[in-house]
Scaffold this motif. Structure first.
Motif, PDB file in Angstrom:
ATOM      1  N   GLY A 160      32.385  39.588  34.065  1.00  0.00           N
ATOM      2  CA  GLY A 160      33.078  39.755  35.346  1.00  0.00           C
ATOM      3  C   GLY A 160      34.143  38.702  35.573  1.00  0.00           C
ATOM      4  O   GLY A 160      35.259  39.008  36.018  1.00  0.00           O
ATOM      5  N   LYS A 163      37.380  39.482  33.566  1.00  0.00           N
ATOM      6  CA  LYS A 163      38.257  40.523  34.089  1.00  0.00           C
ATOM      7  C   LYS A 163      38.966  40.084  35.370  1.00  0.00           C
ATOM      8  O   LYS A 163      40.168  40.311  35.548  1.00  0.00           O
ATOM      9  CB  LYS A 163      37.455  41.804  34.307  1.00  0.00           C
ATOM     10  CG  LYS A 163      36.997  42.433  32.992  1.00  0.00           C
ATOM     11  CD  LYS A 163      36.329  43.747  33.206  1.00  0.00           C
ATOM     12  CE  LYS A 163      35.962  44.389  31.872  1.00  0.00           C
ATOM     13  NZ  LYS A 163      37.167  44.747  31.078  1.00  0.00           N
ATOM     14  N   HIS A 164      38.235  39.450  36.262  1.00  0.00           N
ATOM     15  CA  HIS A 164      38.849  39.042  37.527  1.00  0.00           C
ATOM     16  C   HIS A 164      39.852  37.910  37.345  1.00  0.00           C
ATOM     17  O   HIS A 164      40.942  37.940  37.932  1.00  0.00           O
ATOM     18  CB  HIS A 164      37.765  38.653  38.531  1.00  0.00           C
ATOM     19  CG  HIS A 164      36.995  39.817  39.052  1.00  0.00           C
ATOM     20  ND1 HIS A 164      37.467  40.622  40.065  1.00  0.00           N
ATOM     21  CD2 HIS A 164      35.812  40.350  38.670  1.00  0.00           C
ATOM     22  CE1 HIS A 164      36.602  41.595  40.306  1.00  0.00           C
ATOM     23  NE2 HIS A 164      35.587  41.450  39.473  1.00  0.00           N
ATOM     24  N   GLU A 168      43.868  37.627  38.088  1.00  0.00           N
ATOM     25  CA  GLU A 168      44.249  36.627  39.079  1.00  0.00           C
ATOM     26  C   GLU A 168      45.311  35.658  38.572  1.00  0.00           C
ATOM     27  O   GLU A 168      46.179  35.207  39.337  1.00  0.00           O
ATOM     28  CB  GLU A 168      42.992  35.854  39.492  1.00  0.00           C
ATOM     29  CG  GLU A 168      43.130  34.991  40.710  1.00  0.00           C
ATOM     30  CD  GLU A 168      41.766  34.522  41.210  1.00  0.00           C
ATOM     31  OE1 GLU A 168      41.235  35.163  42.136  1.00  0.00           O
ATOM     32  OE2 GLU A 168      41.230  33.543  40.653  1.00  0.00           O
TER      33      GLU A 168
END
Length: 249
Positions: A160, A163-164, A168
């Motif tokens: 997670g 991907k974030h 960002e």
């Protein structure tokens, strides 16, 4: 993959995938900040790699320790170009067998440690135009497995975050990717053969990988260094299986 002049950080570098990655980074020309809680293992690595490495003993679940790890790169070379968030622990237990304390310990190292490594690495990378981060996830961070009630969810944190953070920070020149290793013949995995039921578990896991064997730390290191290198300049947010076909079943 020529990384001459690059400064890298590898957590959990005293053994297994981290050790193989530190060695390969040094071989491709990068300066390596190697960190671990295993001071003796780090000393052996320092003796092996010489001037290509500096070591920092510390716990990735501690913000102060991670700041020291990242700070060592700045002290030694003035920048941080590559961060490999590898440190982790691998308990094997069902949710019934896992205590709340077990859960907290795994999340502290594998989850919080991954977060802190990424956080402080990005803060430094922002100051000199970007960099590359590679998180070490797992097949357990992509698909469910038996007996990994704490470890698997912790590795979903790695997936997670990858991907974030990739989304960002892409505009700032920071690439974030992950590898998802299958069962790798680290020292810890080799020890399982001497534990009750361990031989049967390892045989089952080898058969579960379509290539019919377990992986080697060096094979994962090759994928990590590729993702960290300019050869992967248009890759971010990827979770690359290095699993002998396990996830393709």
């Amino acid at each position: 993959m020529d990384l001459t002049g690059k400064t890298s950080l590898v957590t959990g570098a005293a053994g297994g995938i981290g050790l193989a990655t530190a060695r390969l980074l040094a071989r491709t020309g990068a300066f390596v900040v190697a960190t671990d809680v295993d001071e003796r293992g780090l000393a052996a690595l320092a003796a092996e790699l010489g001037a290509s490495v500096t070591t920092v003993t510390g716990d990735v679940s501690s913000p102060d320790d991670v700041r020291r790890m990242v700070g060592a790169a700045v002290t030694e070379r003035g920048r941080l170009d590559i961060a490999v968030a590898n440190a982790g622990i691998i308990p094997l237990s069902t949710v019934v067998e896992t205590s709340p304390e077990d859960w907290d310990r795994v999340m502290a190292v594998d989850g919080r440690g991954m977060f802190l490594t990424c956080k402080y690495a990005i803060e430094i990378m922002l100051g000199h135009g970007g960099g590359a981060i590679v998180c070490v996830s797992s097949i357990s961070g992509v698909a469910g497995q038996h007996g990994q009630a704490a470890y698997g969810p912790a590795k979903f944190v790695a997936t997670g975050l990858t991907k974030h953070l990739a989304v960002e920070w892409a505009a700032h020149g920071i690439r974030v990717n992950a590898v998802a290793p299958g069962t790798i013949r680290t020292a810890r995995v080799k020890e399982l053969g001497d534990e009750p039921g361990g031989r049967e578990y390892l045989a089952t896991m080898a058969a579960a990988h379509p290539l019919g064997r377990l992986g080697e730390p060096e094979e994962v290191a090759e994928a990590i260094v590729f993702l960290a290198s300019p050869a992967a300049s248009f890759i971010t947010g990827a979770v690359l299986p290095v699993d002998g076909g396990y996830l393709a079943r």
